[in-house]
Motif scaffolding. Structure first.
Motif, short mmCIF file in Angstrom:
data_model
loop_
_atom_site.label_atom_id
_atom_site.label_comp_id
_atom_site.label_asym_id
_atom_site.label_seq_id
_atom_site.Cartn_x
_atom_site.Cartn_y
_atom_site.Cartn_z
N SER A 170 0.96 -1.27 0.09
CA SER A 170 0.11 -0.03 0.12
C SER A 170 0.74 1.29 -0.12
O SER A 170 2.05 1.12 0.54
CB SER A 170 -0.92 0.04 1.19
N LEU A 171 0.28 2.38 -0.58
CA LEU A 171 1.18 3.62 -0.51
C LEU A 171 0.14 4.55 0.25
O LEU A 171 -0.91 4.70 0.15
CB LEU A 171 1.23 4.18 -1.98
N MET A 172 0.98 5.36 1.12
CA MET A 172 0.25 6.29 1.80
C MET A 172 0.98 7.66 1.62
O MET A 172 2.19 8.00 1.63
CB MET A 172 0.55 6.04 3.37
N VAL A 173 0.14 8.65 1.32
CA VAL A 173 0.65 9.86 0.98
C VAL A 173 -0.24 11.05 1.49
O VAL A 173 -1.58 10.73 1.68
CB VAL A 173 0.88 9.94 -0.62
N ALA A 174 0.35 12.26 1.93
CA ALA A 174 -0.50 13.45 2.23
C ALA A 174 -0.01 14.55 1.49
O ALA A 174 1.13 14.71 1.31
CB ALA A 174 -0.27 13.63 3.67
N PHE A 175 -0.78 15.41 1.31
CA PHE A 175 -0.37 16.58 0.29
C PHE A 175 -1.43 17.74 0.62
O PHE A 175 -2.40 17.32 1.05
CB PHE A 175 -0.01 16.38 -1.13
#
Length: 173
Positions: A4-9
């Motif tokens: 899984s990929l976790m990103v915040a922007f």
């Protein structure tokens, strides 16, 4: 292995500014409750599982992430060490990092930075995306933006939402 990929922007896809997380500056103290909720979500999901990150992402952390195998991608430095609540291993490639993670668990998380996201996106099953509805553009400096992922054929589910941020889970169909 489930990857899984976790990103915040922010609303401009900014993920980093001068080797920091942009919304963790004093300028954004008024949204600290939303930032905490996002960090708690991140902690709950990743605790007990390997996390894979680039060198810069690792270096901006105040300390290695506890109760997780921290896998750092780097050709220049070695960060290998272990303590009671965490371990850190260095790999030269994303492929090697995924192999190492799969030896430890059936689930791993890609947690940054932008170039690691770009490499990993074709390999992941799930994307957890937090969008802060703020503009963190900070003038001059080293800005890092999240790549644009083609998620049109993925199913989506909003997990948390308020006027300041939204966490969406995307699952590959």
């Amino acid at each position: 292995m489930k990857l899984s990929l976790m990103v915040a922007f922010d609303q401009n896809r900014l993920v980093g500014y001068n080797n920091t997380i942009p919304w963790q500056s004093e300028k954004w103290i008024h949204i600290r409750n939303q930032i905490r909720k996002d960090m708690l979500f991140f902690r709950e999901l990743t605790t007990g599982h390997p996390v894979i990150m680039g060198r810069t992402t690792y270096l901006i952390l105040p300390r290695p992430l506890e109760n997780r195998l921290n896998i750092v991608l780097s050709n220049k430095h070695t960060f290998d060490y272990e303590e009671k609540n965490f371990s850190v291993k260095t790999c030269n490639s994303l492929k090697d990092a995924i192999v190492l993670a799969s030896e430890k668990d059936s689930q791993a998380y890609i947690i940054g930075g932008a170039s690691v996201y770009q490499q990993a996106f074709p390999l992941v099953d799930t994307v957890y995306q937090t969008v802060f509805n703020i503009n963190c553009e900070c003038g001059y400096g080293n800005k890092v933006y999240c790549p644009i992922f083609d998620l049109k054929d993925w199913s989506s589910e909003v997990l948390q939402s308020d006027p300041i941020y939204t966490i969406t889970k995307y699952t590959k169909n």
